[in-house]
Design a protein around this motif. Structure first.
Motif, mmCIF file in Angstrom:
data_model
loop_
_atom_site.group_PDB
_atom_site.id
_atom_site.type_symbol
_atom_site.label_atom_id
_atom_site.label_comp_id
_atom_site.label_asym_id
_atom_site.label_seq_id
_atom_site.Cartn_x
_atom_site.Cartn_y
_atom_site.Cartn_z
ATOM 1 N N CYS A 22 -11.359 -9.335 -9.185
ATOM 2 C CA CYS A 22 -11.496 -7.950 -9.640
ATOM 3 C C CYS A 22 -11.978 -7.056 -8.501
ATOM 4 O O CYS A 22 -11.598 -5.883 -8.418
ATOM 5 N N LEU A 23 -12.792 -7.605 -7.599
ATOM 6 C CA LEU A 23 -13.209 -6.830 -6.424
ATOM 7 C C LEU A 23 -12.048 -6.630 -5.466
ATOM 8 O O LEU A 23 -11.922 -5.569 -4.840
ATOM 9 N N ARG A 24 -11.202 -7.634 -5.352
ATOM 10 C CA ARG A 24 -10.013 -7.515 -4.513
ATOM 11 C C ARG A 24 -9.102 -6.409 -5.029
ATOM 12 O O ARG A 24 -8.544 -5.630 -4.245
ATOM 13 N N ILE A 25 -8.947 -6.335 -6.348
ATOM 14 C CA ILE A 25 -8.117 -5.292 -6.952
ATOM 15 C C ILE A 25 -8.643 -3.911 -6.584
ATOM 16 O O ILE A 25 -7.895 -3.011 -6.176
ATOM 17 N N VAL A 26 -9.945 -3.720 -6.719
ATOM 18 C CA VAL A 26 -10.546 -2.413 -6.452
ATOM 19 C C VAL A 26 -10.411 -2.046 -4.973
ATOM 20 O O VAL A 26 -10.087 -0.906 -4.628
ATOM 21 N N GLU A 27 -10.652 -3.018 -4.097
ATOM 22 C CA GLU A 27 -10.591 -2.737 -2.665
ATOM 23 C C GLU A 27 -9.179 -2.387 -2.213
ATOM 24 O O GLU A 27 -8.997 -1.644 -1.245
ATOM 25 N N CYS A 28 -8.167 -2.922 -2.886
ATOM 26 C CA CYS A 28 -6.784 -2.660 -2.486
ATOM 27 C C CYS A 28 -6.337 -1.257 -2.875
ATOM 28 O O CYS A 28 -5.372 -0.738 -2.308
ATOM 29 N N ILE A 29 -7.013 -0.649 -3.835
ATOM 30 C CA ILE A 29 -6.664 0.728 -4.209
ATOM 31 C C ILE A 29 -7.375 1.660 -3.238
ATOM 32 O O ILE A 29 -8.382 2.297 -3.567
ATOM 33 N N SER A 30 -6.901 1.691 -2.039
ATOM 34 C CA SER A 30 -7.533 2.488 -0.996
ATOM 35 C C SER A 30 -6.736 3.759 -0.757
ATOM 36 O O SER A 30 -5.615 3.925 -1.237
ATOM 37 N N TYR A 46 0.835 -1.206 0.000
ATOM 38 C CA TYR A 46 0.000 0.000 0.000
ATOM 39 C C TYR A 46 0.874 1.261 0.000
ATOM 40 O O TYR A 46 0.632 2.202 -0.771
ATOM 41 N N GLU A 47 1.889 1.283 0.851
ATOM 42 C CA GLU A 47 2.786 2.445 0.908
ATOM 43 C C GLU A 47 3.544 2.618 -0.408
ATOM 44 O O GLU A 47 3.750 3.750 -0.869
ATOM 45 N N CYS A 48 3.943 1.506 -1.002
ATOM 46 C CA CYS A 48 4.656 1.567 -2.275
ATOM 47 C C CYS A 48 3.734 2.082 -3.379
ATOM 48 O O CYS A 48 4.151 2.867 -4.242
ATOM 49 N N MET A 49 2.478 1.640 -3.363
ATOM 50 C CA MET A 49 1.517 2.096 -4.364
ATOM 51 C C MET A 49 1.318 3.604 -4.272
ATOM 52 O O MET A 49 1.273 4.303 -5.295
ATOM 53 N N LEU A 50 1.203 4.127 -3.062
ATOM 54 C CA LEU A 50 1.052 5.568 -2.888
ATOM 55 C C LEU A 50 2.287 6.312 -3.399
ATOM 56 O O LEU A 50 2.173 7.406 -3.972
ATOM 57 N N SER A 51 3.479 5.743 -3.175
ATOM 58 C CA SER A 51 4.709 6.384 -3.645
ATOM 59 C C SER A 51 4.741 6.456 -5.172
ATOM 60 O O SER A 51 5.133 7.473 -5.749
ATOM 61 N N VAL A 52 4.309 5.367 -5.828
ATOM 62 C CA VAL A 52 4.320 5.355 -7.296
ATOM 63 C C VAL A 52 3.282 6.333 -7.840
ATOM 64 O O VAL A 52 3.546 7.074 -8.808
ATOM 65 N N ILE A 53 2.095 6.364 -7.216
ATOM 66 C CA ILE A 53 1.048 7.279 -7.688
ATOM 67 C C ILE A 53 1.493 8.734 -7.557
ATOM 68 O O ILE A 53 1.229 9.567 -8.429
ATOM 69 N N SER A 54 2.197 9.031 -6.477
ATOM 70 C CA SER A 54 2.598 10.417 -6.231
ATOM 71 C C SER A 54 3.751 10.883 -7.108
ATOM 72 O O SER A 54 4.034 12.085 -7.163
ATOM 73 N N CYS A 55 4.439 9.969 -7.793
ATOM 74 C CA CYS A 55 5.600 10.369 -8.591
ATOM 75 C C CYS A 55 5.212 10.971 -9.931
ATOM 76 O O CYS A 55 6.055 11.524 -10.628
ATOM 77 N N PHE A 56 3.936 10.903 -10.323
ATOM 78 C CA PHE A 56 3.495 11.478 -11.593
ATOM 79 C C PHE A 56 3.268 12.981 -11.440
ATOM 80 O O PHE A 56 2.861 13.466 -10.383
ATOM 81 N N THR A 57 3.494 13.684 -12.503
ATOM 82 C CA THR A 57 3.084 15.089 -12.547
ATOM 83 C C THR A 57 1.583 15.145 -12.804
ATOM 84 O O THR A 57 0.966 14.138 -13.199
ATOM 85 N N GLU A 58 0.983 16.298 -12.594
ATOM 86 C CA GLU A 58 -0.454 16.431 -12.805
ATOM 87 C C GLU A 58 -0.832 16.151 -14.254
ATOM 88 O O GLU A 58 -1.855 15.513 -14.532
ATOM 89 N N LYS A 59 0.001 16.592 -15.170
ATOM 90 C CA LYS A 59 -0.287 16.362 -16.579
ATOM 91 C C LYS A 59 -0.162 14.883 -16.937
ATOM 92 O O LYS A 59 -0.981 14.341 -17.690
#
Length: 458
Positions: free
Chosen positions: A335-343, A299-312
């Motif tokens: 597929c429900l597990r995938i969605v729930e993990c993107i918290s 989860y922490e790694c996912m947030l780090s990757v998401i935050s590395c993008f620019t707004e554009k």
């Protein structure tokens, strides 16, 4: 004359002695006719006895037969009910989430580096006056450096020098990702995290001669046995092989990737497409039940990757990642597990969660409808009271629609969407009765009833 052989006087008075001797009975001669007569009499008595017993048992068996017939009818009724329940049920078993994300591991590269003997840190130590007292040998250079990295002195030395040599960088990188010794790989990971964190906050630090690229991280995943097309491997892997299943070094891999994403704004470590692929890899790891203990790290790694993008970049990458994940994940509880993990409560996490749920829902509907109103009209038109209705799919639709709309501003901008969503929830909660024995009937009804209570009134 006295009879010397005769009885005495007192003996004649004894009644026992005076009783007369019994006369011998005359034996009767038994003929063949007598034997036959006795035989037929005995047989007649046996037949009469069996007849009486049969009459008695007949009276008893009539009551017993009634009990047996009642018991048989009872079990037949049970079998008939079970058969009806089986016919009503849309599925025999309830499925569970879980995918095989890692297969058999490949042979990792060697973690030894002969080039370490010529690195500056060792040479400076060998030329030091203290070396004469400890008699340090260059052949033992790698063991010496292992002691330095475990004790945390290697990072302090490179900070003093302001320089990470190529041999040191490559050696610590391989230790981190391929060493079988937990102490070494953990220390090597801490070494890289300390260097990159120093670089991130712009503390005095000179240069790194060699820096791993995305291809190096991807190569490590391939050696770990990562299955990019895991959707075709739906059975959980149960293997006793030492080369199968999740690798031990995946924790260090995730930590290193997270810190790399945090410094991406200042150092071009990953391209936009590579960062998109990293998001998919991290989210797919949530599907492996053998890695549930690392969910917080993912989860922490996912947030780090998401935050590395620019707004554009994020505007286009979010939709691209959602479409790619929707094509890879099967249309079941995974597929429900995938969605729930993107918290997460931040805007980007909500945006990705909504986009992924929407794309999966469109795929589940065979891309027949792609507009919000058209999707809700289709869902409302489904007759959940029909016995042929697949309530398992209805449950998938319900959860996906919930995550799509609740993380999307459509409810605020379009009141019609809110009204259609409420109508869909009323259909699922009211048209499915409490006595409905179909699989997932109670799940759909209870989920819809709960969501209906929280809908915004129009």
């Amino acid at each position: 004359m006295i009879d010397m052989d005769g009885p005495l006087d007192f003996e004649s008075e004894d009644p026992l002695l005076s009783s007369s001797t019994p006369k011998k009975k005359r034996r009767k001669v038994i003929g063949l006719d007598d034997l036959l007569t006795d035989y037929y009499k005995e047989k007649s008595r046996l037949v009469e006895r069996e007849s009486k017993r049969a009459k008695a048992s007949k009276c008893y068996n009539s009551d017993e037969d009634d009990d047996v017939s009642k018991e048989t009818a009872f079990f037949e009724t049970i079998d008939e009910c079970q058969q009806q329940m089986k016919e009503i049920s849309s599925e025999d078993e309830i499925s569970y989430w879980g995918m095989q994300v890692f297969g058999n591991q490949k042979t990792p590269p060697p973690v030894t580096f002969p080039e370490l003997r010529s690195c500056e840190i060792l040479n400076s130590f060998m030329n030091n006056e203290l070396n004469s007292s400890v008699e340090f040998r260059a052949e033992r250079g790698e063991a010496f450096l292992e002691g330095l990295i475990i004790n945390g002195w290697l990072s302090k030395l490179v900070f003093m020098c302001g320089h990470v040599e190529k041999s040191i960088a490559m050696w610590t990188f391989n230790l981190m990702l391929y060493s079988s010794k937990e102490e070494l790989r953990t220390s090597a990971c801490d070494f890289w995290c300390s260097i990159l964190s120093k670089t991130e906050v712009d503390l005095p630090f000179a240069k790194i001669d060699w820096f791993p690229s995305y291809s190096d991280l991807k190569r490590a995943l391939e050696i770990y046995g990562f299955l990019p097309n895991f959707s075709s491997n739906r059975e959980l892997m149960n293997t006793d092989s030492d080369t199968g299943g999740p690798p031990q070094n995946i924790r260090a891999w995730m930590k290193f990737m997270a810190i790399c994403c945090q410094v991406r704004s200042k150092h071009s470590i990953f391209s936009t497409s590579e960062a998109e692929e990293l998001i998919e890899v991290v989210i797919c790891l949530f599907l492996d039940r053998q890695l549930q203990g690392l969910s917080m790290l993912f989860y922490e790694c996912m947030l780090s990757v998401i935050s590395c993008f620019t707004e554009k970049e994020w505007h286009y990458s979010c939709e691209k990642v959602a479409k790619s994940l929707a094509c890879r994940v099967p249309q079941d509880l995974n597929c429900l597990r995938i969605v729930e993990c993107i918290s997460g409560v931040n805007t980007r996490s909500k945006c990705l969660r909504s986009a992924v749920a929407f794309q999966i829902l469109v795929n589940c509907l065979d891309n027949k409808v792609t507009d919000a109103e058209e999707i809700l009209k289709f869902l409302i038109s489904i007759n959940v009271k029909d016995r042929s209705c697949d309530l398992f799919k209805m449950y998938i639709y319900l959860v996906l629609t919930e995550n799509w709309l609740y993380s999307n501003p459509l409810l605020e901008d379009k009141p019609m969407i809110n009204e259609m969503w409420s109508l869909y929830l009323r259909n699922c909660s009211c048209q499915i009765t409490n006595t409905d024995l179909r699989t997932y009937a109670s799940k759909v009804r209870n989920k819809a009833s709960y969501l209906l209570q929280g809908t915004v009134k129009g």
